[in-house]
Design a protein around this motif. Structure first.
Motif, mmCIF file in Angstrom:
data_model
loop_
_atom_site.group_PDB
_atom_site.id
_atom_site.type_symbol
_atom_site.label_atom_id
_atom_site.label_comp_id
_atom_site.label_asym_id
_atom_site.label_seq_id
_atom_site.Cartn_x
_atom_site.Cartn_y
_atom_site.Cartn_z
ATOM 1 N N HIS A 1 0.818 -1.213 0.000
ATOM 2 C CA HIS A 1 0.000 0.000 0.000
ATOM 3 C C HIS A 1 0.857 1.269 0.000
ATOM 4 O O HIS A 1 0.331 2.367 0.047
ATOM 5 N N MET A 2 2.175 1.095 -0.020
ATOM 6 C CA MET A 2 3.058 2.261 -0.056
ATOM 7 C C MET A 2 3.869 2.226 -1.348
ATOM 8 O O MET A 2 4.081 1.167 -1.928
ATOM 9 N N THR A 3 4.355 3.410 -1.770
ATOM 10 C CA THR A 3 5.246 3.432 -2.914
ATOM 11 C C THR A 3 6.601 2.881 -2.487
ATOM 12 O O THR A 3 6.854 2.660 -1.296
ATOM 13 N N VAL A 4 7.450 2.657 -3.488
ATOM 14 C CA VAL A 4 8.800 2.170 -3.215
ATOM 15 C C VAL A 4 9.514 3.112 -2.231
ATOM 16 O O VAL A 4 10.089 2.684 -1.231
ATOM 17 N N LEU A 5 9.419 4.409 -2.514
ATOM 18 C CA LEU A 5 10.081 5.391 -1.650
ATOM 19 C C LEU A 5 9.535 5.326 -0.223
ATOM 20 O O LEU A 5 10.289 5.310 0.752
ATOM 21 N N GLU A 6 8.206 5.243 -0.106
ATOM 22 C CA GLU A 6 7.593 5.191 1.224
ATOM 23 C C GLU A 6 7.993 3.923 1.969
ATOM 24 O O GLU A 6 8.163 3.941 3.197
ATOM 25 N N GLN B 1 13.840 -6.348 -8.857
ATOM 26 C CA GLN B 1 13.766 -4.965 -8.379
ATOM 27 C C GLN B 1 13.139 -4.907 -6.998
ATOM 28 O O GLN B 1 13.605 -4.175 -6.123
ATOM 29 N N GLN B 2 12.088 -5.700 -6.793
ATOM 30 C CA GLN B 2 11.436 -5.707 -5.484
ATOM 31 C C GLN B 2 12.418 -6.123 -4.392
ATOM 32 O O GLN B 2 12.460 -5.537 -3.316
ATOM 33 N N GLN B 3 13.219 -7.147 -4.709
ATOM 34 C CA GLN B 3 14.147 -7.617 -3.689
ATOM 35 C C GLN B 3 15.207 -6.562 -3.404
ATOM 36 O O GLN B 3 15.638 -6.397 -2.276
ATOM 37 N N ARG B 4 15.611 -5.805 -4.447
ATOM 38 C CA ARG B 4 16.595 -4.758 -4.197
ATOM 39 C C ARG B 4 15.993 -3.614 -3.374
ATOM 40 O O ARG B 4 16.668 -3.015 -2.555
ATOM 41 N N VAL B 5 14.699 -3.356 -3.595
ATOM 42 C CA VAL B 5 14.031 -2.367 -2.742
ATOM 43 C C VAL B 5 14.020 -2.853 -1.292
ATOM 44 O O VAL B 5 14.266 -2.094 -0.354
ATOM 45 N N ALA B 6 13.766 -4.155 -1.134
ATOM 46 C CA ALA B 6 13.750 -4.713 0.225
ATOM 47 C C ALA B 6 15.120 -4.553 0.881
ATOM 48 O O ALA B 6 15.219 -4.272 2.074
ATOM 49 N N ILE B 7 16.170 -4.705 0.082
ATOM 50 C CA ILE B 7 17.519 -4.506 0.626
ATOM 51 C C ILE B 7 17.713 -3.039 1.007
ATOM 52 O O ILE B 7 18.210 -2.716 2.091
ATOM 53 N N CYS C 1 16.381 7.874 -0.867
ATOM 54 C CA CYS C 1 16.839 8.046 -2.248
ATOM 55 C C CYS C 1 18.264 7.537 -2.418
ATOM 56 O O CYS C 1 18.594 6.873 -3.409
ATOM 57 N N GLU C 2 19.077 7.844 -1.429
ATOM 58 C CA GLU C 2 20.466 7.402 -1.480
ATOM 59 C C GLU C 2 20.546 5.866 -1.556
ATOM 60 O O GLU C 2 21.300 5.304 -2.353
ATOM 61 N N MET C 3 19.735 5.204 -0.744
ATOM 62 C CA MET C 3 19.757 3.741 -0.708
ATOM 63 C C MET C 3 19.191 3.151 -2.012
ATOM 64 O O MET C 3 19.697 2.160 -2.522
ATOM 65 N N LEU C 4 18.134 3.773 -2.522
ATOM 66 C CA LEU C 4 17.547 3.284 -3.766
ATOM 67 C C LEU C 4 18.531 3.446 -4.918
ATOM 68 O O LEU C 4 18.637 2.600 -5.803
ATOM 69 N N GLN C 5 19.256 4.549 -4.877
ATOM 70 C CA GLN C 5 20.304 4.790 -5.868
ATOM 71 C C GLN C 5 21.355 3.682 -5.799
ATOM 72 O O GLN C 5 21.762 3.100 -6.800
ATOM 73 N N LYS C 6 21.733 3.375 -4.572
ATOM 74 C CA LYS C 6 22.766 2.384 -4.327
ATOM 75 C C LYS C 6 22.382 1.011 -4.894
ATOM 76 O O LYS C 6 23.212 0.315 -5.469
ATOM 77 N N VAL C 7 21.095 0.642 -4.740
ATOM 78 C CA VAL C 7 20.680 -0.670 -5.250
ATOM 79 C C VAL C 7 20.140 -0.562 -6.676
ATOM 80 O O VAL C 7 19.699 -1.555 -7.256
ATOM 81 N N GLY C 8 20.138 0.657 -7.225
ATOM 82 C CA GLY C 8 19.818 0.828 -8.633
ATOM 83 C C GLY C 8 18.349 0.804 -8.996
ATOM 84 O O GLY C 8 17.989 0.416 -10.104
ATOM 85 N N ARG D 1 15.402 -0.962 1.841
ATOM 86 C CA ARG D 1 14.583 -0.700 3.021
ATOM 87 C C ARG D 1 15.330 -1.071 4.294
ATOM 88 O O ARG D 1 15.313 -0.348 5.287
ATOM 89 N N ALA D 2 16.013 -2.224 4.242
ATOM 90 C CA ALA D 2 16.764 -2.666 5.418
ATOM 91 C C ALA D 2 17.982 -1.764 5.639
ATOM 92 O O ALA D 2 18.275 -1.368 6.770
ATOM 93 N N LEU D 3 18.658 -1.403 4.553
ATOM 94 C CA LEU D 3 19.877 -0.590 4.676
ATOM 95 C C LEU D 3 19.589 0.805 5.222
ATOM 96 O O LEU D 3 20.427 1.396 5.909
ATOM 97 N N ALA D 4 18.405 1.333 4.897
ATOM 98 C CA ALA D 4 18.068 2.697 5.329
ATOM 99 C C ALA D 4 18.066 2.826 6.848
ATOM 100 O O ALA D 4 18.187 3.922 7.385
ATOM 101 N N MET D 5 17.930 1.695 7.541
ATOM 102 C CA MET D 5 17.953 1.716 9.005
ATOM 103 C C MET D 5 19.381 1.735 9.526
ATOM 104 O O MET D 5 19.619 1.727 10.729
#
Lengths: 244, 221
Positions: free
Chosen positions: A88-93, A138-144, A115-122, A146-150
């Protein structure tokens, strides 16, 4: 982790695991399905509650009765087999959510880091899309991301490429390899033997709820000492059980 | 068929029906809000980790789902003064009965909505360090609510209709007023036809909204 046990009802999945992971290490856990790999990994952040033994992460005994789980989990990133992004959220959210809800970062700061993390995983160009519009890789890289942003101290990967088509695996594995080269401490459950050989600093072979073999992944995968591992590797590489 | 329909009483009775319709709407609004609140809490308790929370919630939900509502509304009206030694006006007693009854159904709807979510959703929010309450608020409910809206809508439609049962304990809402006016004017059938129109006016928009939501949810499934 000391003398870890876990049973589901009468089914004893982990039967006494002793394991230390040092900082900067990339540990790969391999083993046949049902050997307890995922359960072991999930005990590291208490998604699974061990039935015996103790787990200490970053100086906190998380198996203790009144351990502050949420606080420890902030420092342990986790990537799941089925991504588990929030649809229910966008990739960024998705990548901002934990930062804001758990770490109480301000929106602007969270957005910058996301944004920095999304850039990093492309996958920055997909920031405003819903996860369902993305490919599995792509979904799995977003998941990565998401975890890295913490900004975790450890990353756990639970079969991160098992749900992906072969041609999508490489992009996820590349991201993980990059992470390893940056010195991230990683514990990875996987069937990707090539990745284990090239990237892991140590590997363990889990069988029947115990660590059956442990060591340098190159040596272990090329010259397995135990019959069980030999047979398991044959099965993985050639799809046949030579010993049987 | 020699019956002559006669609606000439309407202008004179109009103010009475406006007042009655307002009481019906008040009961509807209050019970809608309260029953959703009761349902949210009870639904959450139904999924609680501890038996001593789950069990009372289960007893409550099953009792109110499996006994006739007519019985409940009468029983609550007469039992409240006996049990708690308080005089509760019929109006309030009707709201309590409706809220408890619909709360029980809503509890099941909420529970089903939450359980229909993939386990992984809760796991990923727990793994990132959210408390259970945070994952419910940020991850579980925003998704579950979409699946709950269609059944919630049709329950509200039926709540509107069930407010008429408040008439049996003497609340002067639409149905009760209709009986009074009918007895006075000897035009029972016309009066009933007249208030059916009022119920329709309230419920048609609700039903249409529920149907739209239902279609939207199906399209997104």
């Amino acid at each position: 982790m000391r003398n870890l046990h876990k049973s589901f009802g009468a089914n004893e999945v982990l039967r006494g695991i002793d394991l230390d992971v040092t900082q900067g290490e990339v540990l790969v856990i391999i083993g046949p399905s049902g050997s307890g790999k995922s359960t072991l990994l999930r005990c590291l952040n208490m998604l699974e509650t061990p039935t015996g033994g103790s787990v200490k992460v970053l100086g906190t005994e998380i198996t203790a009765r009144h351990a502050n789980l949420t606080k420890t989990r902030r420092n342990i990133g986790m990537v799941f087999q089925h991504f588990n992004l929030w649809p229910h959220m966008t990739v960024l959210e998705n990548v901002m959510e934990g930062q804001m809800t758990v770490l109480h970062r301000r929106r602007g700061e969270a957005e910058n880091i996301a944004c920095e993390m999304l850039q990093k995983v492309g996958v920055l160009e997909k920031a405003s899309a819903r996860p369902s519009r993305l490919s599995g890789g792509q979904q799995q890289r977003v998941a990565i991301a998401r975890a890295l942003a913490m900004q975790p101290k450890v990353m756990l990967f639970d079969e991160p490429t098992s749900a992906l088509d072969p041609e999508l695996r490489a992009e996820v594995l590349d991201t993980m390899r990059q992470l390893a080269s940056e010195g991230m401490t990683m514990v990875i459950v996987t069937h990707e033997m090539g990745f284990a050989r090239k990237v892991a600093s140590r590997s363990i072979f889990l069988d029947g709820g115990i660590i059956a073999e442990e060591g340098d992944p190159r040596a272990m995968l090329l010259h397995p000492k135990s019959d069980r591992l030999q047979r398991f590797l044959n099965l993985i590489f050639w799809g046949e059980d030579e010993a049987g | 068929m020699g019956y002559q329909f006669d609606f000439s009483w309407i202008p004179a009775a109009w103010p009475v029906f406006v007042g009655a319709a307002l009481i019906t709407l008040q009961i509807l609004a209050a019970s809608a809000v309260l029953s959703v609140a009761v349902g949210l809490i009870a639904g959450q308790l139904l999924m609680a980790r501890y038996v001593w929370l789950r069990w009372p919630a289960r007893v409550y939900v099953d009792f109110f789902r499996l006994t006739p509502f007519l019985l409940q509304i009468v029983a609550i009206f007469f039992l409240l003064p006996i049990l708690f030694n308080v005089r509760v006006p019929a109006f309030l007693s009707a709201i309590i009965a409706l809220s408890l009854n619909y709360g029980a159904f809503f509890a099941e709807i909420f529970r089903a909505g939450v359980l229909s979510l993939d386990r992984g959703q809760l796991e990923s929010s727990a793994a990132i360090g959210m408390t259970h309450f945070q994952s419910l608020r940020r991850v579980v409910y925003p998704q579950a609510i979409r699946r709950m809206l269609p059944p919630l809508g049709s329950m509200l439609v039926s709540l509107t209709k069930d407010t008429s049962l408040a008439s049996v304990i003497g609340v002067a809402e639409l149905f009760n007023t209709a009986q009074t006016v009918g007895a006075r004017t000897f035009r029972q059938i016309e009066v009933l036809l007249f208030i059916s129109l009022i119920y329709l006016v309230v419920n048609l928009p609700l039903a249409i909204a529920a149907e739209r939501m239902h279609r939207r949810v199906q399209a997104n499934a």
